[in-house]
Design a protein around this motif. Sequence first.
Motif, PDB file in Angstrom:
ATOM      1  N   ALA A  73      20.730  -6.136  15.267  1.00  0.00           N
ATOM      2  CA  ALA A  73      20.750  -6.609  13.799  1.00  0.00           C
ATOM      3  C   ALA A  73      20.023  -5.884  13.013  1.00  0.00           C
ATOM      4  CB  ALA A  73      20.187  -8.038  13.794  1.00  0.00           C
ATOM      5  N   ALA A  74      20.867  -6.183  11.707  1.00  0.00           N
ATOM      6  CA  ALA A  74      19.880  -5.309  10.527  1.00  0.00           C
ATOM      7  C   ALA A  74      18.553  -5.885  10.382  1.00  0.00           C
ATOM      8  CB  ALA A  74      20.724  -5.663   9.360  1.00  0.00           C
ATOM      9  N   PRO A  75      17.720  -5.116  10.082  1.00  0.00           N
ATOM     10  CA  PRO A  75      16.216  -5.782   9.763  1.00  0.00           C
ATOM     11  C   PRO A  75      16.284  -6.623   8.436  1.00  0.00           C
ATOM     12  CG  PRO A  75      16.315  -3.525   9.383  1.00  0.00           C
ATOM     13  CD  PRO A  75      17.571  -3.814   9.900  1.00  0.00           C
ATOM     14  N   GLU A  76      15.563  -7.835   8.520  1.00  0.00           N
ATOM     15  CA  GLU A  76      15.186  -8.658   7.369  1.00  0.00           C
ATOM     16  C   GLU A  76      14.726  -7.840   6.525  1.00  0.00           C
ATOM     17  OE1 GLU A  76      13.833 -12.405   8.532  1.00  0.00           O
ATOM     18  OE2 GLU A  76      15.127 -12.591  10.181  1.00  0.00           O
ATOM     19  N   GLN A  77      15.198  -8.350   4.922  1.00  0.00           N
ATOM     20  CA  GLN A  77      14.815  -7.573   3.789  1.00  0.00           C
ATOM     21  C   GLN A  77      13.701  -8.415   3.274  1.00  0.00           C
ATOM     22  OE1 GLN A  77      15.020  -4.498   3.162  1.00  0.00           O
ATOM     23  NE2 GLN A  77      16.506  -4.161   4.474  1.00  0.00           N
ATOM     24  N   HIS A  78      12.600  -9.094   4.170  1.00  0.00           N
ATOM     25  CA  HIS A  78      11.724  -9.862   3.492  1.00  0.00           C
ATOM     26  C   HIS A  78      10.500  -9.075   2.964  1.00  0.00           C
ATOM     27  CE1 HIS A  78       9.689  -8.773   7.250  1.00  0.00           C
ATOM     28  NE2 HIS A  78       8.693  -9.257   7.018  1.00  0.00           N
ATOM     29  N   ARG A  79       9.934  -9.726   2.011  1.00  0.00           N
ATOM     30  CA  ARG A  79       8.592  -8.981   1.390  1.00  0.00           C
ATOM     31  C   ARG A  79       7.328  -9.758   2.047  1.00  0.00           C
ATOM     32  NH1 ARG A  79       9.374  -8.774  -5.126  1.00  0.00           N
ATOM     33  NH2 ARG A  79       7.427  -7.488  -4.551  1.00  0.00           N
ATOM     34  N   SER A  80       6.578  -8.930   2.267  1.00  0.00           N
ATOM     35  CA  SER A  80       5.232  -9.498   2.934  1.00  0.00           C
ATOM     36  C   SER A  80       4.447 -10.149   1.811  1.00  0.00           C
ATOM     37  CB  SER A  80       4.362  -8.110   3.391  1.00  0.00           C
ATOM     38  OG  SER A  80       3.621  -7.516   2.293  1.00  0.00           O
ATOM     39  N   ALA A  81       3.631 -10.836   2.202  1.00  0.00           N
ATOM     40  CA  ALA A  81       2.665 -11.677   1.167  1.00  0.00           C
ATOM     41  C   ALA A  81       1.925 -10.622   0.190  1.00  0.00           C
ATOM     42  CB  ALA A  81       1.573 -12.480   1.894  1.00  0.00           C
ATOM     43  N   HIS A  85       3.275  -7.991  -1.123  1.00  0.00           N
ATOM     44  CA  HIS A  85       4.211  -7.524  -2.080  1.00  0.00           C
ATOM     45  C   HIS A  85       4.427  -8.719  -2.794  1.00  0.00           C
ATOM     46  CE1 HIS A  85       4.970  -3.903   0.520  1.00  0.00           C
ATOM     47  NE2 HIS A  85       4.652  -3.386  -0.646  1.00  0.00           N
ATOM     48  N   ARG A  86       4.544 -10.022  -2.396  1.00  0.00           N
ATOM     49  CA  ARG A  86       4.885 -11.100  -3.278  1.00  0.00           C
ATOM     50  C   ARG A  86       3.802 -11.360  -3.929  1.00  0.00           C
ATOM     51  NH1 ARG A  86       6.501 -13.208   1.838  1.00  0.00           N
ATOM     52  NH2 ARG A  86       4.626 -14.388   1.956  1.00  0.00           N
ATOM     53  N   ASN A  87       2.778 -11.010  -3.965  1.00  0.00           N
ATOM     54  CA  ASN A  87       1.561 -11.258  -4.912  1.00  0.00           C
ATOM     55  C   ASN A  87       1.328 -10.215  -5.852  1.00  0.00           C
ATOM     56  OD1 ASN A  87       1.183 -13.973  -3.991  1.00  0.00           O
ATOM     57  ND2 ASN A  87      -0.433 -13.137  -2.403  1.00  0.00           N
ATOM     58  N   GLN A  88       2.077  -9.151  -5.764  1.00  0.00           N
ATOM     59  CA  GLN A  88       1.966  -8.115  -6.801  1.00  0.00           C
ATOM     60  C   GLN A  88       2.371  -8.383  -8.163  1.00  0.00           C
ATOM     61  OE1 GLN A  88       0.152  -4.880  -6.061  1.00  0.00           O
ATOM     62  NE2 GLN A  88      -0.441  -6.485  -4.322  1.00  0.00           N
ATOM     63  N   ARG A  89       1.660  -8.204  -9.075  1.00  0.00           N
ATOM     64  CA  ARG A  89       2.431  -8.192 -10.440  1.00  0.00           C
ATOM     65  C   ARG A  89       2.454  -6.961 -11.216  1.00  0.00           C
ATOM     66  NH1 ARG A  89      -2.107 -11.825 -11.545  1.00  0.00           N
ATOM     67  NH2 ARG A  89      -2.318 -13.325  -9.668  1.00  0.00           N
TER      68      ARG A  89
END
Length: 76
Positions: A44-52, A54-58
């Motif tokens: 399966a193609a790897p999921e394109q999720h963002r780590s915590a 990266h999500r908190n980066q502004r």
Amino acid sequence: MSKPSEFDPSELVFVTNQVSDIEVSAVTAVIRGLLREESDERRAAPEQHRSAWHRNQRAIRQPVHPGGGRWRGFTG
């Protein structure tokens, strides 16, 4: 001889005594299921999720320039 990715139940060795045919079948089914699930995940193609992290980066804010109609220094 089977390929490394294939599971050959005849290669299973049980070290306990008196294993029934039903128990051998159950263990074989579980191992096959786990191996199939693992190989499906690899294909399966790897999921394109963002780590915590990266999500908190502004974005870096723009510089603050004092002046009329803008930010003013502290006047205390």
